[in-house]
Design a protein around this motif. Structure first.
Motif, short mmCIF file in Angstrom:
data_model
loop_
_atom_site.label_atom_id
_atom_site.label_comp_id
_atom_site.label_asym_id
_atom_site.label_seq_id
_atom_site.Cartn_x
_atom_site.Cartn_y
_atom_site.Cartn_z
N ARG A 37 0.83 -1.21 0.00
CA ARG A 37 0.00 0.00 0.00
C ARG A 37 0.87 1.26 0.00
O ARG A 37 0.53 2.25 -0.66
CB ARG A 37 -0.93 -0.01 1.22
CG ARG A 37 -1.96 -1.12 1.20
CD ARG A 37 -2.72 -1.20 2.50
NE ARG A 37 -3.48 0.01 2.76
CZ ARG A 37 -4.19 0.20 3.87
NH1 ARG A 37 -4.22 -0.73 4.80
NH2 ARG A 37 -4.87 1.32 4.05
N VAL A 40 2.07 1.87 -3.51
CA VAL A 40 1.01 2.46 -4.34
C VAL A 40 0.90 3.96 -4.06
O VAL A 40 0.81 4.78 -4.99
CB VAL A 40 -0.33 1.75 -4.08
CG1 VAL A 40 -1.47 2.48 -4.79
CG2 VAL A 40 -0.27 0.30 -4.56
N SER A 44 1.97 7.40 -6.63
CA SER A 44 0.87 8.27 -7.10
C SER A 44 1.32 9.68 -7.47
O SER A 44 0.90 10.20 -8.51
CB SER A 44 -0.24 8.31 -6.04
OG SER A 44 -0.79 7.03 -5.85
N GLU A 179 -7.89 -3.27 -9.41
CA GLU A 179 -7.64 -2.00 -8.72
C GLU A 179 -7.82 -2.18 -7.22
O GLU A 179 -8.83 -2.74 -6.76
CB GLU A 179 -8.59 -0.92 -9.23
CG GLU A 179 -8.39 0.42 -8.55
CD GLU A 179 -9.40 1.45 -9.01
OE1 GLU A 179 -9.20 2.65 -8.72
OE2 GLU A 179 -10.41 1.05 -9.63
N PHE A 180 -6.83 -1.73 -6.47
CA PHE A 180 -6.91 -1.81 -5.01
C PHE A 180 -7.69 -0.61 -4.49
O PHE A 180 -7.23 0.53 -4.59
CB PHE A 180 -5.50 -1.83 -4.41
CG PHE A 180 -5.48 -1.90 -2.90
CD1 PHE A 180 -5.63 -3.11 -2.26
CD2 PHE A 180 -5.32 -0.75 -2.16
CE1 PHE A 180 -5.61 -3.18 -0.87
CE2 PHE A 180 -5.31 -0.80 -0.77
CZ PHE A 180 -5.46 -2.02 -0.13
N GLN A 186 -11.47 -5.05 -3.88
CA GLN A 186 -10.54 -5.00 -5.00
C GLN A 186 -11.35 -5.27 -6.26
O GLN A 186 -12.00 -6.30 -6.37
CB GLN A 186 -9.42 -6.03 -4.86
CG GLN A 186 -8.53 -5.84 -3.63
CD GLN A 186 -9.08 -6.51 -2.40
OE1 GLN A 186 -9.56 -7.63 -2.46
NE2 GLN A 186 -9.01 -5.84 -1.26
N GLN A 241 -0.90 -1.76 -8.12
CA GLN A 241 -2.29 -1.96 -7.72
C GLN A 241 -2.64 -3.43 -7.65
O GLN A 241 -3.30 -3.91 -6.71
CB GLN A 241 -3.22 -1.24 -8.71
CG GLN A 241 -3.17 0.26 -8.69
CD GLN A 241 -4.10 0.85 -7.65
OE1 GLN A 241 -4.91 0.16 -7.05
NE2 GLN A 241 -3.99 2.15 -7.44
N SER A 245 -3.68 -5.69 -4.36
CA SER A 245 -4.94 -6.42 -4.42
C SER A 245 -4.73 -7.91 -4.16
O SER A 245 -5.52 -8.56 -3.46
CB SER A 245 -5.61 -6.22 -5.78
OG SER A 245 -5.88 -4.86 -6.02
#
Length: 298
Positions: A37, A40, A44, A179-180, A186, A241, A245
């Motif tokens: 996480r 991710v 971003s 996509e998480f 998910q 992602q 997931s």
């Protein structure tokens, strides 16, 4: 009765062994999901920045770039599916494959030829078992993707897209991944990555006047430099992602499997106790019957 009791005891031992495996995999996934996480979230800002840069060039110039131009003459379409390398993640890989099959069916009905690219051993096994050709595959790092892997995938897909249709080039690139959203949700997603559709980072809720842009040395050179980086960042974001997931799905699946194993152990223990009680009752009945027979004979 003794044989039935042995069967239950054996099942209890085997279920306890499985429970230990499930619990260990749940803890491993739980220890890795935090890092996934964080990766991710860390990726971003760069993805948003390069998306805004590409949006600026694409929105404020009228040039026809190969990565932003529709290619109606190319009937071949590339589809990249991102699944897991290992199982025990519930319906994670199955959901992606099911969504990919819907996309393939839709593209085929439109008269297009699908060229498969897959990431993850689950998709490789699925299509290999069904004797379907896989043009490119990447395995071994589904739960911890690297930048090098993302760049290799992006380079391969870009070469296929930029190639001439007569030489096997593709006119579109679609990506199917998960996509998480959060630890519970998910969602399988299908995006068309090429020809480029810049939709992220364009909307502006401030209602301020958009700035004027001046490109140096030229918009063509800027796009040539930005678009490959943009595709690489999008592929890397997709892999991150998918990794988050996968770990979330595995943690949830292993937690459920551990609880189910505990239920089975309780059930088998109760059945084993019942079999033991029945065995004791039968032995007492046989002893009493034997004593009565001896008393009657004397």
């Amino acid at each position: 009765m003794a044989g039935q009791q042995r069967v239950y005891r054996q099942r209890i031992r085997s279920t306890q062994s499985l429970k230990k495996i499930f619990r260990a995999m749940e803890l491993i996934a739980a220890s890795r999901i935090g890092k996934a996480r964080d990766r991710v979230s860390a990726a971003s800002p760069y993805a948003r920045a390069i998306t805004r840069a590409v949006s600026a060039v694409a929105s404020h110039t009228d040039i026809d770039h190969p990565l932003t131009t529709e290619r109606p003459d190319a009937k071949r379409v590339a589809v990249l599916m991102v699944t897991s390398d290992r199982g025990m993640a519930g319906a994670y890989s199955a959901s992606v494959i099911r969504e990919g099959e819907r996309l393939i069916e839709q593209l085929t009905s439109e008269g297009k030829e699908v060229v498969l690219y897959v990431a993850g051993r689950r998709a490789v096994s699925y299509f290999t078992f069904r004797h379907r050709e896989i043009t490119g595959q990447w395995t071994g790092s589904s739960d911890s993707p690297s930048v090098e892997t993302a760049e290799e995938i992006a380079q391969t897909l870009l070469q296929a897209f930029l190639a001439d249709p007569a030489d096997g080039g593709v006119g579109e690139l679609h990506v199917v991944y998960t996509e998480f959203v959060n630890m519970v949700t998910q969602t399988p997603r299908v995006i068309r990555m090429l020809p480029l559709e810049v939709v992220e980072g364009v909307a502006d809720d401030t209602h301020e006047a958009l700035p004027l842009y001046d490109f140096e040395p030229s918009p063509e050179v800027v796009l040539d430099a930005l678009l490959p980086r943009y595709i690489s960042s999008r592929i890397y974001a997709v892999l991150l992602q998918a990794a988050a997931s996968e770990l979330a799905a595995r943690q949830r699946a292993m937690h459920t499997a551990t609880e189910n194993a505990e239920d089975l152990i309780r059930t088998y223990t109760r059945l084993a106790n019942q079999a033991r009680q029945a065995e004791i009752t039968q032995e007492i009945s046989e002893i009493v019957s034997g004593a009565d027979a001896l008393a009657s004979a004397s």
